[in-house]
Design an enzyme around this catalytic site. Structure first.
Site, PDB file in Angstrom:
ATOM      1  N   ASP A 138       2.635   5.341  -6.662  1.00  0.00           N
ATOM      2  CA  ASP A 138       3.922   5.520  -5.934  1.00  0.00           C
ATOM      3  C   ASP A 138       5.052   5.272  -6.944  1.00  0.00           C
ATOM      4  O   ASP A 138       6.163   5.258  -6.431  1.00  0.00           O
ATOM      5  CB  ASP A 138       3.783   4.112  -5.219  1.00  0.00           C
ATOM      6  CG  ASP A 138       2.835   4.381  -3.862  1.00  0.00           C
ATOM      7  OD1 ASP A 138       1.852   3.556  -3.867  1.00  0.00           O
ATOM      8  OD2 ASP A 138       3.006   5.528  -3.363  1.00  0.00           O
ATOM      9  N   HIS A 152      -2.631  -2.298  -9.703  1.00  0.00           N
ATOM     10  CA  HIS A 152      -3.422  -1.541  -8.635  1.00  0.00           C
ATOM     11  C   HIS A 152      -4.656  -2.595  -8.622  1.00  0.00           C
ATOM     12  O   HIS A 152      -5.199  -3.016  -9.675  1.00  0.00           O
ATOM     13  CB  HIS A 152      -3.945  -0.273  -9.417  1.00  0.00           C
ATOM     14  CG  HIS A 152      -4.369   0.490  -8.235  1.00  0.00           C
ATOM     15  ND1 HIS A 152      -5.995   0.503  -7.901  1.00  0.00           N
ATOM     16  CD2 HIS A 152      -3.730   1.545  -7.433  1.00  0.00           C
ATOM     17  CE1 HIS A 152      -5.974   1.430  -7.073  1.00  0.00           C
ATOM     18  NE2 HIS A 152      -4.827   1.934  -6.798  1.00  0.00           N
ATOM     19  N   HIS A 195       0.795  -1.157   0.084  1.00  0.00           N
ATOM     20  CA  HIS A 195      -0.066  -0.040  -0.052  1.00  0.00           C
ATOM     21  C   HIS A 195       0.815   1.317  -0.094  1.00  0.00           C
ATOM     22  O   HIS A 195       1.663   1.252  -1.040  1.00  0.00           O
ATOM     23  CB  HIS A 195      -0.849  -0.067   1.239  1.00  0.00           C
ATOM     24  CG  HIS A 195      -2.002   0.935   1.217  1.00  0.00           C
ATOM     25  ND1 HIS A 195      -2.276   1.689   0.279  1.00  0.00           N
ATOM     26  CD2 HIS A 195      -3.134   1.387   2.237  1.00  0.00           C
ATOM     27  CE1 HIS A 195      -3.280   2.452   0.555  1.00  0.00           C
ATOM     28  NE2 HIS A 195      -3.918   2.260   1.781  1.00  0.00           N
TER      29      HIS A 195
HETATM   30  C1  SDX Z   1      -1.536   2.215  -3.413  1.00  0.00           C
HETATM   31  O1  SDX Z   1      -6.107   0.791  -3.324  1.00  0.00           O
HETATM   32  C2  SDX Z   1      -5.796   2.073  -3.463  1.00  0.00           C
HETATM   33  O2  SDX Z   1      -6.283   2.696  -3.870  1.00  0.00           O
HETATM   34  C3  SDX Z   1      -4.392   2.150  -2.971  1.00  0.00           C
HETATM   35  C4  SDX Z   1      -3.638   3.494  -3.418  1.00  0.00           C
HETATM   36  C5  SDX Z   1      -4.041   4.584  -2.500  1.00  0.00           C
HETATM   37  O3  SDX Z   1      -4.219   5.677  -3.305  1.00  0.00           O
HETATM   38  O4  SDX Z   1      -4.541   4.433  -1.423  1.00  0.00           O
HETATM   39  O5  SDX Z   1      -3.722   3.687  -4.846  1.00  0.00           O
HETATM   40  C6  SDX Z   1      -2.084   3.648  -3.012  1.00  0.00           C
HETATM   41  O6  SDX Z   1      -1.565   1.200  -2.270  1.00  0.00           O
HETATM   42  C7  SDX Z   1      -1.133   1.875  -4.843  1.00  0.00           C
HETATM   43  C8  SDX Z   1      -0.404   0.530  -4.941  1.00  0.00           C
HETATM   44  C9  SDX Z   1       1.088   0.263  -4.299  1.00  0.00           C
HETATM   45  N1  SDX Z   1       1.632  -0.907  -4.174  1.00  0.00           N
HETATM   46  C10 SDX Z   1       2.512  -1.498  -5.080  1.00  0.00           C
HETATM   47  O7  SDX Z   1       2.961  -0.526  -6.104  1.00  0.00           O
HETATM   48  C11 SDX Z   1       3.012  -2.693  -4.822  1.00  0.00           C
HETATM   49  C12 SDX Z   1       3.225  -3.565  -5.981  1.00  0.00           C
HETATM   50  N2  SDX Z   1       1.936  -3.642  -6.467  1.00  0.00           N
HETATM   51  C13 SDX Z   1       1.330  -5.088  -6.242  1.00  0.00           C
HETATM   52  O8  SDX Z   1       1.530  -5.768  -4.984  1.00  0.00           O
HETATM   53  C14 SDX Z   1      -0.144  -5.279  -6.560  1.00  0.00           C
HETATM   54  O9  SDX Z   1      -0.375  -4.734  -7.665  1.00  0.00           O
HETATM   55  C15 SDX Z   1      -1.449  -4.733  -5.629  1.00  0.00           C
HETATM   56  C16 SDX Z   1      -1.148  -4.940  -4.117  1.00  0.00           C
HETATM   57  C17 SDX Z   1      -1.281  -3.038  -5.825  1.00  0.00           C
HETATM   58  C18 SDX Z   1      -2.662  -5.047  -6.046  1.00  0.00           C
HETATM   59  O10 SDX Z   1      -2.624  -6.376  -5.848  1.00  0.00           O
HETATM   60  P1  SDX Z   1      -3.791  -7.437  -6.288  1.00  0.00           P
HETATM   61  O11 SDX Z   1      -5.087  -6.687  -6.529  1.00  0.00           O
HETATM   62  O12 SDX Z   1      -3.729  -8.582  -5.824  1.00  0.00           O
HETATM   63  O13 SDX Z   1      -3.054  -7.484  -7.874  1.00  0.00           O
HETATM   64  P2  SDX Z   1      -4.054  -8.034  -9.119  1.00  0.00           P
HETATM   65  O14 SDX Z   1      -5.310  -8.871  -8.524  1.00  0.00           O
HETATM   66  O15 SDX Z   1      -4.260  -7.087 -10.066  1.00  0.00           O
HETATM   67  O16 SDX Z   1      -3.120  -9.145  -9.681  1.00  0.00           O
HETATM   68  C19 SDX Z   1      -3.362  -9.530 -10.990  1.00  0.00           C
HETATM   69  C20 SDX Z   1      -2.358 -10.462 -11.330  1.00  0.00           C
HETATM   70  C21 SDX Z   1      -1.523 -11.461 -10.478  1.00  0.00           C
HETATM   71  O17 SDX Z   1      -0.896 -12.275 -11.064  1.00  0.00           O
HETATM   72  P3  SDX Z   1      -1.738 -13.875 -11.674  1.00  0.00           P
HETATM   73  O18 SDX Z   1      -2.067 -14.536 -10.166  1.00  0.00           O
HETATM   74  O19 SDX Z   1      -2.863 -13.515 -12.224  1.00  0.00           O
HETATM   75  O20 SDX Z   1      -0.853 -14.686 -12.259  1.00  0.00           O
HETATM   76  O21 SDX Z   1      -0.805  -9.483 -11.579  1.00  0.00           O
HETATM   77  C22 SDX Z   1       0.178  -9.892 -10.600  1.00  0.00           C
HETATM   78  C23 SDX Z   1      -0.527 -10.891  -9.298  1.00  0.00           C
HETATM   79  O22 SDX Z   1       0.475 -11.516  -8.852  1.00  0.00           O
HETATM   80  N3  SDX Z   1       0.754  -8.785 -10.102  1.00  0.00           N
HETATM   81  C24 SDX Z   1       2.018  -8.394 -10.172  1.00  0.00           C
HETATM   82  C25 SDX Z   1       2.236  -7.071  -9.708  1.00  0.00           C
HETATM   83  N4  SDX Z   1       0.821  -6.656  -9.366  1.00  0.00           N
HETATM   84  C26 SDX Z   1      -0.146  -7.591  -9.647  1.00  0.00           C
HETATM   85  N5  SDX Z   1       3.033  -8.850 -10.765  1.00  0.00           N
HETATM   86  C27 SDX Z   1       4.138  -8.369 -10.837  1.00  0.00           C
HETATM   87  N6  SDX Z   1       4.406  -7.179 -10.064  1.00  0.00           N
HETATM   88  C28 SDX Z   1       3.293  -6.466  -9.733  1.00  0.00           C
HETATM   89  N7  SDX Z   1       3.480  -5.196  -9.207  1.00  0.00           N
END
Ligand code: SDX
Length: 392
Positions: free
Chosen positions: A327, A270, A229
């Site tokens: 971020d 996201h 997050h």
């Molecule tokens: C913020 O919610 C908000 O609004 C938050 C925020 C706010 O203003 O409050 O916008 C701020 O928290 C932004 C996010 C910051 N976090 C990161 O940048 C950390 C890296 N990102 C990931 O951890 C992830 O993308 C999340 C946590 C942000 C979202 O997680 P999800 O919802 O579980 O991701 P998803 O369901 O979209 O994933 C789909 C696929 C998965 O793979 P499969 O199981 O389909 O094979 O995409 C993959 C995930 O493993 N994936 C990634 C990835 N993000 C998702 N793979 C590699 N790198 C990534 N960053």
């Protein structure tokens, strides 16, 4: 849309709450604060005006703006005992650990007017939190670098005051750099609110029990700290430094795609945006402008842009609609302002306090005061009778 949870039927998404504050269209990459596009607010407004908008639902008139900013200015100091409370921290405690504890301690210092059923108390708690967060953030920073905590200078505006408390010292005058003040103001607008993200949902869940407002916001700070997050901005900078240069990008892209590797591309992806996070687009441009204006050449910017370019052409990221989020670039601007990496999420929390308090107020001022009670999909054992498995 409501949902239900039973042993067998799985579950439908259940809206956490109703809200009038922020709207996101994840497919289109749209973000509106009280109906105003984030791009227009970033271009034309400032953080105090956006704060008033989020809290009250309309942009302020000149009189309302003056009244609001002087109310905030009047509450910038923290209880003197909080300064000694902070002396108990290890100097190298993570700034988010200190911020979370200090804001939670507000419940012990400002405990005389926290009747959540009294609109006056609720509004005062919101103003106190917004006004005091820069003072807390700067105090945490000073504690972290071993310098004396500075008092707020109320002749300065919101971001100038923060910079003065962070970089000023009692021994000599400090001239705030207007480029830095403006850059922070823009970043704070972009981080102010974002619908029901994890930390805002935490604030509303804690708030739904009727808990003290300071305890609710301390819960939000705790949730924001996580690298998935708000902690991602710190993680992005550490990732860029670990990648080092463009020749290593492919190796890290491969790691991010490897299901057996816990590494994820920080600042990418996201839960809601399946298109560009509009804030990332604004911050990418602002990063160029700020580095140019400050005459800084940070190789991380070119590395980040190359990383974005390669990832956005990679089928793994394209199929999963993974784009840069808020971020991905913000840390490069914070770095240019000499803000240490450990303080990045403190900056995020400082700005998001406006959204948290606006949503907390909304929750108490609308019918949404029922206690939050998420359900689950139960996948455990079916009902069975007790039969001891060990001889007594
Ligand atoms: C913020 O919610 C908000 O609004 C938050 C925020 C706010 O203003 O409050 O916008 C701020 O928290 C932004 C996010 C910051 N976090 C990161 O940048 C950390 C890296 N990102 C990931 O951890 C992830 O993308 C999340 C946590 C942000 C979202 O997680 P999800 O919802 O579980 O991701 P998803 O369901 O979209 O994933 C789909 C696929 C998965 O793979 P499969 O199981 O389909 O094979 O995409 C993959 C995930 O493993 N994936 C990634 C990835 N993000 C998702 N793979 C590699 N790198 C990534 N960053």
């Amino acid at each position: 849309q409501t949902g239900y949870f039973t042993y067998d039927s799985g579950f439908a998404a259940t809206a956490a709450c109703t809200s009038d504050i922020t709207f996101i269209d994840g497919q289109e990459g749209v973000l509106l604060y009280r109906g105003y596009p984030i791009e227009q607010l970033a271009e034309n407004s400032n953080f105090m005006e956006v704060s008033y908008l989020l809290l009250n639902g309309e942009l302020p008139t000149s009189q309302e703006y003056d009244d609001f900013t002087s109310l905030i200015t009047r509450h910038t100091m923290v209880h003197e005992k909080i300064r000694s409370f902070m002396k108990g921290f290890q100097y190298d405690a993570h700034p988010m650990a200190m911020m979370m504890s200090v804001v939670g301690s507000f419940a012990a210092f400002y405990h005389n007017d926290t009747d959540v059923n009294n609109p006056k108390d609720r509004h005062l708690a919101a103003i106190r939190l917004i006004a005091k967060m820069p003072t807390v953030a700067a105090a945490v920073y000073k504690n972290y670098i071993g310098q004396p905590i500075m008092y707020p200078n109320n002749s300065l505006n919101f971001t100038e005051r923060l910079l003065h408390m962070m970089y000023g010292v009692p021994a000599e005058p400090y001239e705030v750099n207007p480029v830095a003040a403006k850059a922070l103001d823009l970043l704070f607008i972009l981080h102010a609110d974002h619908e029901q993200n994890a930390s805002t949902s935490t604030v509303r869940l804690v708030g739904s029990t009727g808990a003290n407002p300071y305890a609710s916001i301390a819960g939000g700070i705790a949730s924001l700290w996580g690298p998935a997050h708000g902690g991602a901005n710190e993680a992005v900078l550490n990732m860029l430094d670990e990648i080092g240069d463009v020749s290593q990008i492919d190796k890290f892209i491969a790691k991010a795609k490897d299901k057996d590797d816990p590494f994820r591309l920080m600042g990418f992806g996201h839960r809601v945006y399946k298109n560009f996070d509009p804030r990332a687009t604004i911050i990418r441009k602002a990063t160029h402008d700020v580095l140019d204006a400050l005459g800084i050449d940070d190789p991380r910017l070119e590395l980040a842009m190359k990383l974005e370019d390669i990832a956005l052409k990679d089928p793994y990221f394209v199929e999963r609609k993974l784009y840069p989020n808020v971020d991905f670039y913000s840390g490069i601007i914070y770095k240019a302002l000499n803000i240490p990496v450990q303080m990045f999420t403190v900056m995020f929390a400082l700005a998001r306090t406006v959204g948290w308090t606006a949503q907390w107020l909304e929750q108490h001022e609308t019918a949404d005061t029922r206690i939050g009670r998420p359900r689950q999909v139960y996948r455990g054992a079916k009902k069975r009778d007790f039969v001891a498995r060990h001889k007594r």
